[in-house]
Motif scaffolding. Sequence first.
Motif, mmCIF file in Angstrom:
data_model
loop_
_atom_site.group_PDB
_atom_site.id
_atom_site.type_symbol
_atom_site.label_atom_id
_atom_site.label_comp_id
_atom_site.label_asym_id
_atom_site.label_seq_id
_atom_site.Cartn_x
_atom_site.Cartn_y
_atom_site.Cartn_z
ATOM 1 N N GLN A 1 0.946 -1.155 0.096
ATOM 2 C CA GLN A 1 0.101 0.019 0.025
ATOM 3 C C GLN A 1 1.021 1.425 0.104
ATOM 4 O O GLN A 1 0.591 2.161 -0.810
ATOM 5 C CB GLN A 1 -1.028 -0.026 1.315
ATOM 6 C CG GLN A 1 -1.944 -1.070 1.105
ATOM 7 C CD GLN A 1 -2.867 -1.230 2.379
ATOM 8 O OE1 GLN A 1 -2.248 -0.830 3.536
ATOM 9 N NE2 GLN A 1 -3.976 -1.749 2.332
ATOM 10 N N VAL A 2 1.992 1.185 0.847
ATOM 11 C CA VAL A 2 2.874 2.447 0.993
ATOM 12 C C VAL A 2 3.368 2.598 -0.604
ATOM 13 O O VAL A 2 3.716 3.746 -0.991
ATOM 14 C CB VAL A 2 4.043 2.413 1.908
ATOM 15 C CG1 VAL A 2 4.786 3.200 1.708
ATOM 16 C CG2 VAL A 2 3.320 2.271 3.415
ATOM 17 N N ALA A 3 3.880 1.616 -1.353
ATOM 18 C CA ALA A 3 4.595 1.471 -2.486
ATOM 19 C C ALA A 3 3.599 2.220 -3.625
ATOM 20 O O ALA A 3 4.118 3.086 -4.403
ATOM 21 C CB ALA A 3 5.048 0.247 -2.962
ATOM 22 N N ALA A 4 2.308 1.926 -3.316
ATOM 23 C CA ALA A 4 1.332 2.327 -4.192
ATOM 24 C C ALA A 4 0.938 3.830 -4.124
ATOM 25 O O ALA A 4 0.838 4.581 -4.915
ATOM 26 C CB ALA A 4 0.104 1.284 -4.127
ATOM 27 N N ALA A 5 1.173 4.138 -2.813
ATOM 28 C CA ALA A 5 0.737 5.477 -2.492
ATOM 29 C C ALA A 5 1.959 6.387 -2.887
ATOM 30 O O ALA A 5 1.819 7.739 -2.861
ATOM 31 C CB ALA A 5 0.266 5.575 -0.929
ATOM 32 N N ALA A 6 2.999 5.904 -3.020
ATOM 33 C CA ALA A 6 4.200 6.872 -3.390
ATOM 34 C C ALA A 6 4.272 7.074 -4.910
ATOM 35 O O ALA A 6 5.252 7.947 -5.234
ATOM 36 C CB ALA A 6 5.532 6.165 -2.852
ATOM 37 N N GLN A 7 3.406 6.649 -5.631
ATOM 38 C CA GLN A 7 3.370 6.689 -6.989
ATOM 39 C C GLN A 7 2.792 7.945 -7.103
ATOM 40 O O GLN A 7 1.416 8.217 -6.806
ATOM 41 C CB GLN A 7 2.663 5.552 -7.835
ATOM 42 C CG GLN A 7 3.497 4.371 -7.615
ATOM 43 C CD GLN A 7 4.902 4.331 -8.256
ATOM 44 O OE1 GLN A 7 5.051 4.880 -9.267
ATOM 45 N NE2 GLN A 7 5.850 3.657 -7.673
ATOM 46 N N PRO A 8 3.151 8.670 -8.255
ATOM 47 C CA PRO A 8 2.490 10.277 -8.252
ATOM 48 C C PRO A 8 0.952 9.712 -9.169
ATOM 49 O O PRO A 8 0.927 8.880 -9.871
ATOM 50 C CB PRO A 8 3.321 11.035 -9.180
ATOM 51 C CG PRO A 8 4.872 10.436 -8.836
ATOM 52 C CD PRO A 8 4.416 9.045 -8.778
ATOM 53 N N ARG A 9 -0.091 10.624 -8.726
ATOM 54 C CA ARG A 9 -1.220 10.558 -9.369
ATOM 55 C C ARG A 9 -1.681 11.991 -9.246
ATOM 56 O O ARG A 9 -1.463 12.776 -8.753
ATOM 57 C CB ARG A 9 -2.002 9.636 -8.634
ATOM 58 C CG ARG A 9 -2.389 9.738 -7.546
ATOM 59 C CD ARG A 9 -2.962 8.754 -6.769
ATOM 60 N NE ARG A 9 -1.925 7.771 -6.351
ATOM 61 C CZ ARG A 9 -1.868 6.645 -5.705
ATOM 62 N NH1 ARG A 9 -3.003 5.957 -5.347
ATOM 63 N NH2 ARG A 9 -0.889 5.913 -5.438
ATOM 64 N N TRP A 10 -3.050 12.045 -10.256
ATOM 65 C CA TRP A 10 -3.816 13.180 -9.822
ATOM 66 C C TRP A 10 -4.626 13.154 -8.717
ATOM 67 O O TRP A 10 -5.498 12.232 -8.406
ATOM 68 C CB TRP A 10 -4.774 13.500 -10.988
ATOM 69 C CG TRP A 10 -4.085 13.992 -12.447
ATOM 70 C CD1 TRP A 10 -4.079 13.167 -13.358
ATOM 71 C CD2 TRP A 10 -3.358 15.129 -12.645
ATOM 72 N NE1 TRP A 10 -3.281 13.981 -14.157
ATOM 73 C CE2 TRP A 10 -2.775 15.181 -13.722
ATOM 74 C CE3 TRP A 10 -3.290 16.250 -11.680
ATOM 75 C CZ2 TRP A 10 -2.161 16.096 -14.366
ATOM 76 C CZ3 TRP A 10 -2.466 17.196 -12.422
ATOM 77 C CH2 TRP A 10 -1.935 17.411 -13.613
ATOM 78 N N VAL A 11 -4.320 14.047 -7.681
ATOM 79 C CA VAL A 11 -5.114 14.023 -6.488
ATOM 80 C C VAL A 11 -5.862 15.053 -6.569
ATOM 81 O O VAL A 11 -5.591 16.421 -6.568
ATOM 82 C CB VAL A 11 -3.935 14.091 -5.090
ATOM 83 C CG1 VAL A 11 -4.642 14.230 -4.074
ATOM 84 C CG2 VAL A 11 -3.020 12.862 -5.495
ATOM 85 N N ALA A 12 -7.386 14.868 -6.191
ATOM 86 C CA ALA A 12 -8.415 15.979 -5.922
ATOM 87 C C ALA A 12 -8.116 16.600 -4.700
ATOM 88 O O ALA A 12 -8.117 16.124 -3.346
ATOM 89 C CB ALA A 12 -9.642 15.334 -5.956
ATOM 90 N N GLU A 13 -8.005 18.093 -4.732
ATOM 91 C CA GLU A 13 -7.931 18.952 -3.534
ATOM 92 C C GLU A 13 -9.466 19.437 -3.243
ATOM 93 O O GLU A 13 -10.198 18.902 -4.096
ATOM 94 C CB GLU A 13 -7.155 19.959 -3.972
ATOM 95 C CG GLU A 13 -5.616 19.902 -4.483
ATOM 96 C CD GLU A 13 -4.942 19.181 -3.420
ATOM 97 O OE1 GLU A 13 -5.423 19.272 -2.206
ATOM 98 O OE2 GLU A 13 -3.838 18.791 -3.886
ATOM 99 N N ARG A 14 -9.584 19.996 -2.010
ATOM 100 C CA ARG A 14 -10.880 20.110 -1.788
ATOM 101 C C ARG A 14 -11.364 21.202 -2.677
ATOM 102 O O ARG A 14 -10.754 22.223 -3.077
ATOM 103 C CB ARG A 14 -10.995 20.865 -0.384
ATOM 104 C CG ARG A 14 -10.681 19.577 0.916
ATOM 105 C CD ARG A 14 -10.583 20.074 2.169
ATOM 106 N NE ARG A 14 -11.880 20.370 2.582
ATOM 107 C CZ ARG A 14 -12.115 20.811 3.850
ATOM 108 N NH1 ARG A 14 -10.879 21.166 4.741
ATOM 109 N NH2 ARG A 14 -13.049 21.287 4.456
#
Length: 224
Positions: free
Chosen positions: A109-122
């Motif tokens: 899970q940590v390795a997957a979370a370390a991959q850049p992606r488009w993250v929605a801000e509020r």
Amino acid sequence: MRVMFDPLADIERALAEQAGWTWFDDYLLYTCGVADLLARGEVGLIPHTATRVRIEPGEVGLAEGSVNWYTWRANGFGARNPGPVAGPAPIVAAAQLGNAVLNRTRRTQVAAAAQPRWVAERAGSVMISDRRLHLTNPDRSFSLYWSALESIDLTAPDRVGCRFPDRDGKLQQIQIQSPWAVLLFVTAALRHFPHHPLLKTGTWLPAGFEDKCHLAGKKCPKVR
């Protein structure tokens, strides 16, 4: 003397409805009016839009509205390892086996979370001026000046993508989703990206928009 800038003033709404006019066409027509004055160097003829954002001397606020934005980054999180297990040997062995499986899952899970992606801000609001855009939500408030952008693109009718270096020189990416996306793109392009393909070809504006304006009783400025 030129009349007050109001590209929506003489739209015949009954004709507009027959022509399939939508609220988004209002945004486009306003954008065409702004683009026309920007290209002529007559930005001072555009009335200032009401805004809660502090405006700099000589800056002209063009629009303000709701916005969603996305940043290209890792959405990492930390995982704490469980402490040592005490008890009878079979229970300890079972617990250790369970911890090993849990730790392996957490590492994945940590390795997957370390991959850049488009993250929605509020969700928040955007102010667009002749110099910059200003984004505000419950967590952050900051400006991106057109002069600081490395690139910009209109990726959808309501979405703009930008790249820019941060204070450390690291390249950052952001996507902005707003009904004012076309205005945002055209303003930045006219100021600092005059050779952008969408600007040169006029394809930032939907095909046939001028004809739709004519059917709605409004002349569209020649901005392609």
